[in-house]
Design an enzyme around this catalytic site. Structure first.
Site, PDB file in Angstrom:
ATOM      1  N   TYR A  64     -39.267  28.786 -22.498  1.00  0.00           N
ATOM      2  CA  TYR A  64     -38.861  30.170 -22.803  1.00  0.00           C
ATOM      3  C   TYR A  64     -38.756  30.444 -24.298  1.00  0.00           C
ATOM      4  O   TYR A  64     -38.316  31.521 -24.694  1.00  0.00           O
ATOM      5  CB  TYR A  64     -37.484  30.484 -22.181  1.00  0.00           C
ATOM      6  CG  TYR A  64     -37.258  29.932 -20.798  1.00  0.00           C
ATOM      7  CD1 TYR A  64     -38.025  30.373 -19.722  1.00  0.00           C
ATOM      8  CD2 TYR A  64     -36.278  28.977 -20.570  1.00  0.00           C
ATOM      9  CE1 TYR A  64     -37.815  29.856 -18.451  1.00  0.00           C
ATOM     10  CE2 TYR A  64     -36.065  28.460 -19.300  1.00  0.00           C
ATOM     11  CZ  TYR A  64     -36.836  28.902 -18.250  1.00  0.00           C
ATOM     12  OH  TYR A  64     -36.623  28.394 -17.003  1.00  0.00           O
ATOM     13  N   GLY A 111     -23.962  31.089 -12.850  1.00  0.00           N
ATOM     14  CA  GLY A 111     -24.336  29.678 -13.006  1.00  0.00           C
ATOM     15  C   GLY A 111     -24.167  29.292 -14.468  1.00  0.00           C
ATOM     16  O   GLY A 111     -23.230  28.602 -14.863  1.00  0.00           O
ATOM     17  N   ARG A 112     -25.085  29.828 -15.291  1.00  0.00           N
ATOM     18  CA  ARG A 112     -25.103  29.502 -16.716  1.00  0.00           C
ATOM     19  C   ARG A 112     -23.746  29.712 -17.386  1.00  0.00           C
ATOM     20  O   ARG A 112     -23.283  28.863 -18.152  1.00  0.00           O
ATOM     21  CB  ARG A 112     -26.143  30.401 -17.399  1.00  0.00           C
ATOM     22  CG  ARG A 112     -26.416  30.057 -18.850  1.00  0.00           C
ATOM     23  CD  ARG A 112     -27.235  31.166 -19.527  1.00  0.00           C
ATOM     24  NE  ARG A 112     -28.388  31.579 -18.769  1.00  0.00           N
ATOM     25  CZ  ARG A 112     -29.615  31.067 -18.907  1.00  0.00           C
ATOM     26  NH1 ARG A 112     -29.838  30.131 -19.792  1.00  0.00           N
ATOM     27  NH2 ARG A 112     -30.613  31.511 -18.170  1.00  0.00           N
ATOM     28  N   CYS A 131     -45.500  13.268 -25.672  1.00  0.00           N
ATOM     29  CA  CYS A 131     -46.816  13.278 -26.298  1.00  0.00           C
ATOM     30  C   CYS A 131     -47.450  14.657 -26.344  1.00  0.00           C
ATOM     31  O   CYS A 131     -48.568  14.837 -25.867  1.00  0.00           O
ATOM     32  CB  CYS A 131     -47.719  12.300 -25.569  1.00  0.00           C
ATOM     33  SG  CYS A 131     -47.003  10.659 -25.561  1.00  0.00           S
ATOM     34  N   TYR A 159     -29.171  24.400 -16.993  1.00  0.00           N
ATOM     35  CA  TYR A 159     -30.634  24.330 -16.915  1.00  0.00           C
ATOM     36  C   TYR A 159     -31.230  23.313 -17.897  1.00  0.00           C
ATOM     37  O   TYR A 159     -32.327  23.490 -18.400  1.00  0.00           O
ATOM     38  CB  TYR A 159     -31.259  25.718 -17.123  1.00  0.00           C
ATOM     39  CG  TYR A 159     -30.735  26.742 -16.126  1.00  0.00           C
ATOM     40  CD1 TYR A 159     -31.092  26.657 -14.780  1.00  0.00           C
ATOM     41  CD2 TYR A 159     -29.867  27.758 -16.524  1.00  0.00           C
ATOM     42  CE1 TYR A 159     -30.594  27.576 -13.861  1.00  0.00           C
ATOM     43  CE2 TYR A 159     -29.368  28.678 -15.603  1.00  0.00           C
ATOM     44  CZ  TYR A 159     -29.738  28.578 -14.276  1.00  0.00           C
ATOM     45  OH  TYR A 159     -29.260  29.488 -13.367  1.00  0.00           O
TER      46      TYR A 159
HETATM   47  N1  LLP Z   1     -28.098  33.878  -8.178  1.00  0.00           N
HETATM   48  C1  LLP Z   1     -29.422  33.842  -7.985  1.00  0.00           C
HETATM   49  C2  LLP Z   1     -29.971  34.391  -6.761  1.00  0.00           C
HETATM   50  C3  LLP Z   1     -30.257  33.274  -8.969  1.00  0.00           C
HETATM   51  O1  LLP Z   1     -31.565  33.247  -8.782  1.00  0.00           O
HETATM   52  C4  LLP Z   1     -29.687  32.742 -10.148  1.00  0.00           C
HETATM   53  C5  LLP Z   1     -30.527  32.130 -11.172  1.00  0.00           C
HETATM   54  C6  LLP Z   1     -28.288  32.795 -10.284  1.00  0.00           C
HETATM   55  C7  LLP Z   1     -27.524  33.376  -9.293  1.00  0.00           C
HETATM   56  C8  LLP Z   1     -27.585  32.236 -11.492  1.00  0.00           C
HETATM   57  O2  LLP Z   1     -27.948  32.874 -12.651  1.00  0.00           O
HETATM   58  P1  LLP Z   1     -27.203  32.521 -14.031  1.00  0.00           P
HETATM   59  O3  LLP Z   1     -25.782  33.008 -13.946  1.00  0.00           O
HETATM   60  O4  LLP Z   1     -27.284  31.062 -14.227  1.00  0.00           O
HETATM   61  O5  LLP Z   1     -27.988  33.270 -15.048  1.00  0.00           O
HETATM   62  N2  LLP Z   1     -34.122  28.172 -15.783  1.00  0.00           N
HETATM   63  C9  LLP Z   1     -33.786  29.423 -16.418  1.00  0.00           C
HETATM   64  C10 LLP Z   1     -32.812  30.233 -15.585  1.00  0.00           C
HETATM   65  C11 LLP Z   1     -33.290  30.515 -14.183  1.00  0.00           C
HETATM   66  C12 LLP Z   1     -32.300  31.308 -13.370  1.00  0.00           C
HETATM   67  C13 LLP Z   1     -32.678  31.301 -11.940  1.00  0.00           C
HETATM   68  N3  LLP Z   1     -31.782  31.993 -11.078  1.00  0.00           N
HETATM   69  C14 LLP Z   1     -33.239  29.162 -17.804  1.00  0.00           C
HETATM   70  O6  LLP Z   1     -33.114  28.003 -18.192  1.00  0.00           O
HETATM   71  O7  LLP Z   1     -32.968  30.086 -18.565  1.00  0.00           O
END
Ligand code: LLP
Length: 451
Positions: free
Chosen positions: A353, A311-312, A380, A410
Site C-alpha cells: 500500500y 481491528g487496527r 531479493c 496487519y
Molecule cells: N470488519 C470487516 C468486515 C473488515 O473487512 C475489516 C477489515 C474490519 C472489520 C477491520 O477493519 P480495521 O478496523 O482493522 O480497519 N491489510 C490491510 C487492511 C485490510 C482490512 C480488511 N478488512 C492493511 O494492512 O491496511
C-alpha cells in the site's frame, strides 16, 4: 498508489528531524535516563538480546486498554476484527476484556475456538464461506453469521435443512444472521482497503436492489425458522480518518433499515490510526458518538444494538517491531540504504500500500534524527522496503537495534515465509515480564509441510 496513512490529515509541519512522537509508542513506553526504551517495564534492547530479531513486541496493558475503550464506546457486541492480529493469546485477551471476536475464515475460527473463546462470542464473516466453514459455524453455534451473497443464503438453507447437531446431539437453534450491505459510500483510503463502494466483491449492493432482495429472502427464511434474521452490517474500508463517511453510511442505510424492524446494526471496522509523526486519528469514543448521532438523526430506534468491528485501532500502536541493522550502504549521489534482518515478510504493508512508518533507535529513543535513509529488508527484490523515507540518528551503525512503531496490525497477520525467512516471534510484555506468545519459526518449520 496513495499511502492510506498519507492522506489529508497529515500536517505539513511534521519535522523529520524530530524524535519519534510519543503518541506512536505503546501506552506503557518509558524512556530511561540513558535514552533506552522500556515497554511494559521491560528494556526492549534486552528483549532483542533474549529473543532475537526481528521481534514483535506487544504492550499487553495497551491491548487491554484499547479493548476496554471499545467496549465502553460501543457497548456489548463490539467485535475485535481478528484479521488485524490473531494468535491464541490475543484471542483470549480480547475475550477476557469483553469483546466479541470477528473471524472471517475457518482458520481464524479455529484459532479463536482453540483459545477457548465461546462460540456464541464469535461473528463469522467472509465473502466466500465454504460449506465446511458454514457447517462448522453451525455445529459449534457461532453467535452471528454475516451473510455476504445469494449463494451463501442457498448454502445456509441447505445446511440447516441437513440438520447439524451440537456436541450433545441436539439440534442447534436457528443461526442469528446479519446481511452485509454495500451502501455505496466511498472513503478516502487506499483502493485495496475500500469496501463500501458499489463496485465491490463484498455484500449486497443497495443501489442495485440486491440488498432489498437479500433482506426479503432472509426475512422469509426467518419466518420459516431456518435462520434468525437480526440485523444489517456495512463495512466501508480500513484506515479511515474522517468520521463523516460513517455518518453518511448511516444516513444512506437509515431509510432501508428502519422499516425492517431488525435489532442490530453494525458499522464494520475501519477507524484509522496514526503511523507517522504529525498524524492524528479520532478516538474510539468519538467514532461511536458520531455514529450514534447519525442513527438518532435518521430515526433508527434507540433500542437498536449499534456496534462496530475495530481491528487496527485495537492493536496497531500496541506493538513495535525490533530489527537488527546488518549493512549500511551509501550509494553515492542517491541515498543510504540501511538493511535489517526482516522486511516484506514481516511487514508487507509498505510494498502493498506504500504505507509509511517511523524508524528509531531504542538505545537513544529521544534522539534527533537528522540522517535521511531508506530502511530495507533482506528479501531479493527492490520493493522490499520497510521505511522508504526514514530519518535516523547520525550515529546509526551496523549491529544497532532499529525499531518501527505501530506495527501491531496487519504485520504479523500478513507475514509470509518469502525467501524462506522464518516468521518472527511475538512477545507480550507487562509488569516487567515478557512472555513469548508465538515462538519464532525455525528452519525445521520451513520444511514441516514438505512430503
Ligand atoms: N470488519 C470487516 C468486515 C473488515 O473487512 C475489516 C477489515 C474490519 C472489520 C477491520 O477493519 P480495521 O478496523 O482493522 O480497519 N491489510 C490491510 C487492511 C485490510 C482490512 C480488511 N478488512 C492493511 O494492512 O491496511
Amino acid at each position: 498508489m496513495t499511502d492510506p496513512g498519507a492522506t489529508d490529515h497529515t500536517p505539513a509541519f511534521a519535522d523529520p528531524n524530530d524524535p519519534v512522537a510519543r503518541g506512536l509508542l505503546p501506552m506503557t513506553a518509558v524512556v530511561t535516563g540513558s535514552g533506552r526504551l522500556q515497554v511494559g517495564g521491560v528494556d526492549v534492547l534486552d528483549l532483542a538480546e533474549e529473543f532475537g530479531t526481528p521481534l514483535f513486541v506487544y504492550d499487553e496493558a495497551h491491548l487491554r486498554a484499547r479493548c476496554r475503550e471499545a467496549v465502553e464506546a460501543w457497548g456489548d457486541g463490539v467485535a475485535y476484527a481478528t484479521k488485524a492480529f490473531l494468535c491464541v493469546a490475543m484471542a483470549r485477551l480480547a475475550h477476557e476484556e469483553g469483546m466479541v471476536l470477528d473471524v472471517s475464515t475457518g482458520g481464524e475460527l479455529h484459532v479463536a475456538l482453540t483459545a477457548g473463546v465461546p462460540a456464541d462470542r464469535l461473528v463469522l464473516h467472509g465473502n466466500n464461506k465454504s460449506e465446511d466453514e458454514l457447517r462448522r459455524a453451525l455445529e459449534v453455534g457461532v453467535g452471528r453469521i454475516v451473510i455476504d451473497s445469494f449463494d451463501e443464503i442457498d448454502r445456509i438453507e441447505r445446511l440447516v435443512a441437513e440438520g447439524p447437531t451440537l456436541g450433545d446431539g441436539t439440534a442447534p437453534p436457528p443461526p442469528k444472521v446479519l446481511a452485509r450491505i454495500t451502501p455505496g459510500v466511498e472513503v478516502h483510503t487506499h483502493e485495496f482497503v475500500r469496501t463500501g463502494q458499489d463496485d465491490s466483491k463484498f455484500g449486497f449492493g443497495l443501489a442495485s436492489g440486491a440488498a432489498a432482495e437479500a433482506v426479503e429472502r432472509l426475512g422469509a427464511l426467518g419466518g420459516a425458522g431456518v435462520v434468525e434474521f437480526v440485523g444489517i452490517h456495512a463495512h466501508l474500508g480500513s484506515q479511515v480518518f474522517a468520521l463523516a463517511p460513517f455518518a453518511r453510511a448511516i444516513e444512506v442505510l437509515g431509510a432501508f433499515f428502519a422499516p425492517l424492524g431488525l435489532s442490530e446494526l453494525v458499522v464494520g471496522g475501519g477507524l484509522g490510526v496514526a503511523y507517522v509523526n504529525g498524524e492524528e486519528a479520532p478516538p474510539m469514543a468519538q467514532w461511536a458518538a458520531s455514529v450514534r448521532q447519525a442513527c438518532t438523526r435518521v430515526g433508527i430506534p434507540e433500542s437498536t444494538r449499534v456496534t462496530a468491528e475495530p481491528g487496527r485501532s485495537i492493536v496497531a500502536s500496541a506493538a513495535l517491531t525490533l530489527y537488527r541493522v546488518g549493512t549500511v550502504k551509501d550509494v553515492a549521489g542517491h541515498r543510504t540504504y540501511v538493511s535489517v534482518d526482516g522486511g516484506m515478510s514481516d511487514n508487507p504493508r509498505p510494498v502493498l500500500y506504500g504505507s509509511g512508518y517511523e524508524a528509531f533507535l531504542p538505545r537513544e529513543t529521544g534522539a534527533l534524527r537528522p540522517k535521511p535513509v531508506r530502511v530495507v529488508g533482506k528479501h531479493c527484490e527492490s520493493g522490499d522496503v520497510v521505511v522508504s523515507d526514514a530519518f535516523v540518528p547520525d550515529d546509526l551503525a551496523v549491529g544497532d537495534v532499529l525499531a518501527t512503531p505501530v506495527t501491531g496490525a496487519y504485520g504479523h497477520s500478513m507475514a509470509s515465509n518469502y525467501n524462506k525467512v522464518p516468521r518472527p516471534a511475538v512477545v507480550f510484555v507487562a509488569d516487567g515480564e515478557a512472555r513469548v506468545v508465538v515462538r519464532r519459526e525455525s528452519f525445521d518449520d520451513l520444511v514441516r509441510l514438505d512430503l
